[in-house]
Design a protein around this motif. Structure first.
Motif, short mmCIF file in Angstrom:
data_model
loop_
_atom_site.label_atom_id
_atom_site.label_comp_id
_atom_site.label_asym_id
_atom_site.label_seq_id
_atom_site.Cartn_x
_atom_site.Cartn_y
_atom_site.Cartn_z
N GLU A 113 9.17 -11.53 6.75
CA GLU A 113 9.24 -10.12 7.22
C GLU A 113 8.25 -9.59 6.19
OE1 GLU A 113 13.00 -8.47 6.30
OE2 GLU A 113 14.03 -9.90 7.60
N VAL A 114 7.80 -10.23 5.18
CA VAL A 114 6.67 -9.55 4.10
C VAL A 114 5.38 -9.78 4.78
CG1 VAL A 114 5.45 -9.55 2.12
CG2 VAL A 114 8.16 -9.87 2.23
N TYR A 115 5.22 -10.85 5.24
CA TYR A 115 3.70 -11.04 6.17
C TYR A 115 3.69 -10.37 7.21
CZ TYR A 115 3.17 -15.50 3.37
OH TYR A 115 2.88 -16.29 2.34
N ALA A 116 5.02 -10.01 8.10
CA ALA A 116 4.78 -9.09 9.26
C ALA A 116 4.37 -7.68 8.50
CB ALA A 116 6.04 -9.06 9.82
N ASP A 117 4.96 -7.13 7.62
CA ASP A 117 4.76 -5.78 7.04
C ASP A 117 3.28 -5.88 6.63
OD1 ASP A 117 7.37 -4.86 7.25
OD2 ASP A 117 7.82 -5.06 5.08
N ILE A 118 2.54 -6.94 6.16
CA ILE A 118 1.25 -6.94 5.74
C ILE A 118 0.47 -6.94 7.10
CG2 ILE A 118 -0.79 -8.43 4.83
CD1 ILE A 118 1.36 -9.32 2.70
N ASP A 119 0.80 -7.52 8.02
CA ASP A 119 -0.06 -7.66 9.46
C ASP A 119 -0.11 -6.30 9.93
OD1 ASP A 119 -0.51 -10.17 9.14
OD2 ASP A 119 1.06 -11.02 10.34
N ARG A 120 1.24 -5.46 9.83
CA ARG A 120 1.17 -4.22 10.44
C ARG A 120 0.46 -3.14 9.66
NH1 ARG A 120 6.55 -5.38 12.09
NH2 ARG A 120 7.29 -4.77 9.97
N TRP A 121 0.39 -3.20 8.66
CA TRP A 121 -0.56 -2.23 7.62
C TRP A 121 -1.69 -2.56 8.00
CZ3 TRP A 121 -3.09 -4.56 3.31
CH2 TRP A 121 -3.85 -3.61 2.41
N TRP A 122 -2.06 -3.87 7.90
CA TRP A 122 -3.52 -4.10 8.09
C TRP A 122 -4.04 -3.81 9.71
CZ3 TRP A 122 -5.42 -10.07 8.81
CH2 TRP A 122 -6.84 -10.13 8.95
N SER A 123 -3.33 -4.18 10.73
CA SER A 123 -3.46 -3.52 12.09
C SER A 123 -3.83 -2.00 12.12
CB SER A 123 -2.61 -4.05 13.25
OG SER A 123 -2.42 -5.46 13.09
N THR A 124 -2.74 -1.50 11.58
CA THR A 124 -2.83 0.25 11.70
C THR A 124 -4.21 0.49 11.00
OG1 THR A 124 -0.43 0.03 11.38
CG2 THR A 124 -1.54 2.36 10.95
N ASN A 125 -4.32 -0.02 9.77
CA ASN A 125 -5.78 0.70 9.16
C ASN A 125 -6.92 0.06 9.97
OD1 ASN A 125 -4.35 1.65 6.72
ND2 ASN A 125 -4.51 -0.64 5.84
N ALA A 126 -6.97 -1.08 10.67
CA ALA A 126 -8.10 -1.68 11.35
C ALA A 126 -8.31 -0.63 12.50
CB ALA A 126 -7.93 -2.69 12.02
N GLU A 127 -7.21 -0.34 13.28
CA GLU A 127 -7.36 0.75 14.36
C GLU A 127 -7.65 2.10 13.84
OE1 GLU A 127 -3.46 0.38 16.27
OE2 GLU A 127 -3.84 -1.68 16.39
N ALA A 128 -7.37 2.59 12.61
CA ALA A 128 -8.13 3.63 12.24
C ALA A 128 -9.32 3.58 11.68
CB ALA A 128 -7.02 4.26 11.13
N GLY A 129 -9.95 2.48 11.52
CA GLY A 129 -11.25 2.47 10.96
C GLY A 129 -11.49 2.26 9.60
N ARG A 130 -10.57 1.91 8.91
CA ARG A 130 -10.43 1.81 7.43
C ARG A 130 -10.17 0.31 6.73
NH1 ARG A 130 -5.96 5.82 7.86
NH2 ARG A 130 -4.32 4.37 7.86
N ALA A 131 -10.68 -0.17 5.67
CA ALA A 131 -10.43 -1.49 5.35
C ALA A 131 -9.24 -1.41 4.55
CB ALA A 131 -11.65 -1.78 4.32
N SER A 132 -8.52 -2.54 4.57
CA SER A 132 -7.33 -3.09 3.93
C SER A 132 -7.57 -3.68 2.75
CB SER A 132 -6.22 -3.70 4.70
OG SER A 132 -6.18 -2.95 6.23
N LEU A 133 -7.43 -3.05 1.43
CA LEU A 133 -7.81 -3.77 0.29
C LEU A 133 -5.98 -4.14 -0.23
CD1 LEU A 133 -9.30 -4.55 -2.39
CD2 LEU A 133 -9.01 -2.24 -3.12
N LEU A 134 -6.10 -5.75 -0.25
CA LEU A 134 -4.70 -6.04 -0.69
C LEU A 134 -4.94 -6.73 -2.06
CD1 LEU A 134 -1.81 -6.61 -0.81
CD2 LEU A 134 -2.39 -8.39 1.08
N MET A 135 -4.34 -6.17 -3.37
CA MET A 135 -4.62 -6.95 -4.61
C MET A 135 -3.53 -7.88 -5.05
SD MET A 135 -6.27 -3.70 -6.46
CE MET A 135 -5.42 -2.45 -5.49
N GLY A 136 -3.75 -9.02 -5.59
CA GLY A 136 -2.80 -10.04 -5.97
C GLY A 136 -3.71 -10.94 -6.91
N TYR A 137 -3.04 -11.91 -7.65
CA TYR A 137 -3.57 -12.78 -8.56
C TYR A 137 -4.38 -13.42 -7.57
CZ TYR A 137 1.15 -12.68 -10.93
OH TYR A 137 2.21 -12.58 -11.64
#
Ligand SMILES: [Zn+2]
Ligand SMILES: [Zn+2]
Length: 358
Positions: free
Chosen positions: A159-183
């Motif tokens: 479910e977490v991966y699906a959420d990340i994928d949805r967030w990334w897709s939405t951003n990509a369609e809107a023409g903005r990069a998706s910056l995901l920070m983690g260790y």
């Protein structure tokens, strides 16, 4: 709580096996160090001799440079001063291991940091970037307790991966990069191994790319990643960018123009942690066991005695004592993973926002 013939005791330098004369993840320089994994708080420079699981070799060398390192395959046994020692997968990061020591028929296991899947029978719930946690029977289990509070209950990883994928897709369609920070070591590769790489190009920050190389060399399948310099502006607008938390609000992010930012960490379960991080999204993705996971892992060892380290010792010791275990704690000098100190501090303030998933 100590007994005279304990197989692992606490010393100024770190956890120590008197019968075998070696340390486990010592925080001061020693002659012989058994290293559970390559995170900075467990694997330090300055020991004369290192022993670790074979898959950890690349990341250990990438982080510590020139060291005298002996490796063991998972499950391989060596005899040292009459102590049988073996290393077993901990499911935390590449090469992470639990240390099993056996002496005169008694068995102790020191867990190091570990992650157990929330849903035992679903392979998608394992950490896809390393060997899954393997329960090891023992008389005494030394467990970490980073998320050892009842409020920590991970939602299924898929479910977490699906959420990340949805967030990334939405951003990509809107023409903005998706910056995901983690260790950069562990979390970054776990994200890479779980996202849908068909959504767009993936950029890895230099700190992440170095560790990616060590993972790929160890045979872990990760999607293709690019240096930020390799992509043109149009491609960057559709990209998922994986970077350590230190890039937040730094000049490095300017090249993306408009972007959405997010943070992936177990601490994101606390609404306040996400707010204080001031990112658009918080994804609850942890490389440590949650509260039910800790309890399940402890039960699976069959241990009657449990020593708690590295986290909310008193809460876990209280729970264990109430459930019939002989329980105690070791004070260790493990921090949280180096890049996440801010969140570690925030976790002390779990009061009002407790239980609220970000
Ligand atoms: Zn760790
Ligand atoms: Zn740790």
């Amino acid at each position: 709580m100590g007994h005279d013939d304990d197989l692992i005791v606490q010393r100024r330098e770190g956890l120590y096996c008197p019968q075998g004369d070696f340390y486990i993840d010592p925080w001061r320089p020693v002659a012989r160090a058994v290293i559970t994994h390559a995170h900075a708080d467990h694997a330090r420079v300055g020991h004369a001799h290192y022993l670790a699981a074979a898959p950890a070799e690349g990341v250990l060398r990438a982080r510590l440079g020139e060291i005298t390192l002996q490796t063991l395959a998972y499950g391989e046994v060596i005899d040292h001063h009459g102590v049988r020692l073996s290393l077993h997968p901990a499911g935390h990061v590449l090469g992470s291991a639990q240390v099993r020591v056996e002496h005169r028929g008694r068995v102790w296991v020191a867990s190091g940091d570990y992650y157990v899947a929330g849903h035992d029978h679903d392979a998608r719930e394992h950490n896809p970037s390393c060997a899954p946690f393997e329960p090891v029977r023992c008389d005494c289990f030394i467990t970490e307790s980073t998320f050892g509070l009842p409020i920590y209950r991970w939602v299924p990883q898929r479910e977490v991966y699906a959420d990340i994928d949805r967030w990334w897709s939405t951003n990509a369609e809107a023409g903005r990069a998706s910056l995901l920070m983690g260790y950069s070591f562990g979390k970054a590769q776990r994200i890479l191994a779980g996202v849908d790489a068909r959504i767009g190009p993936i950029v890895a920050h230099g700190a992440v790319a170095t560790i990616n190389d060590a993972y790929r060399a160890a045979g872990v399948a990760l999607p293709t990643t690019h240096s930020v310099l390799d992509l043109d502006k149009a491609s960057l607008k559709r990209a998922l960018v994986i970077a350590p938390p230190s890039v937040q609000a730094s000049p490095w992010t300017r090249r993306f123009g408009e972007y959405s930012d997010a943070f992936a960490s177990g601490w994101m379960q606390l609404r306040g942690a996400r707010r204080r991080r001031s990112v658009d999204r918080g994804f609850v993705l942890s490389d440590h066991a949650d509260w039910p996971g800790l309890q399940r892992a402890i039960a699976a060892t069959g241990a009657s005695r449990v020593i708690v380290t590295h986290g909310y010792e008193s809460v876990m010791v209280g729970w264990l004592s109430a459930h019939g275990f002989e329980a105690g704690a070791f004070a260790t000098e493990y921090g949280d993973e180096q890049e996440d100190r801010v969140e570690a501090g925030e976790a002390g303030r779990v009061d009002a926002t407790a239980g609220d998933a970000a």
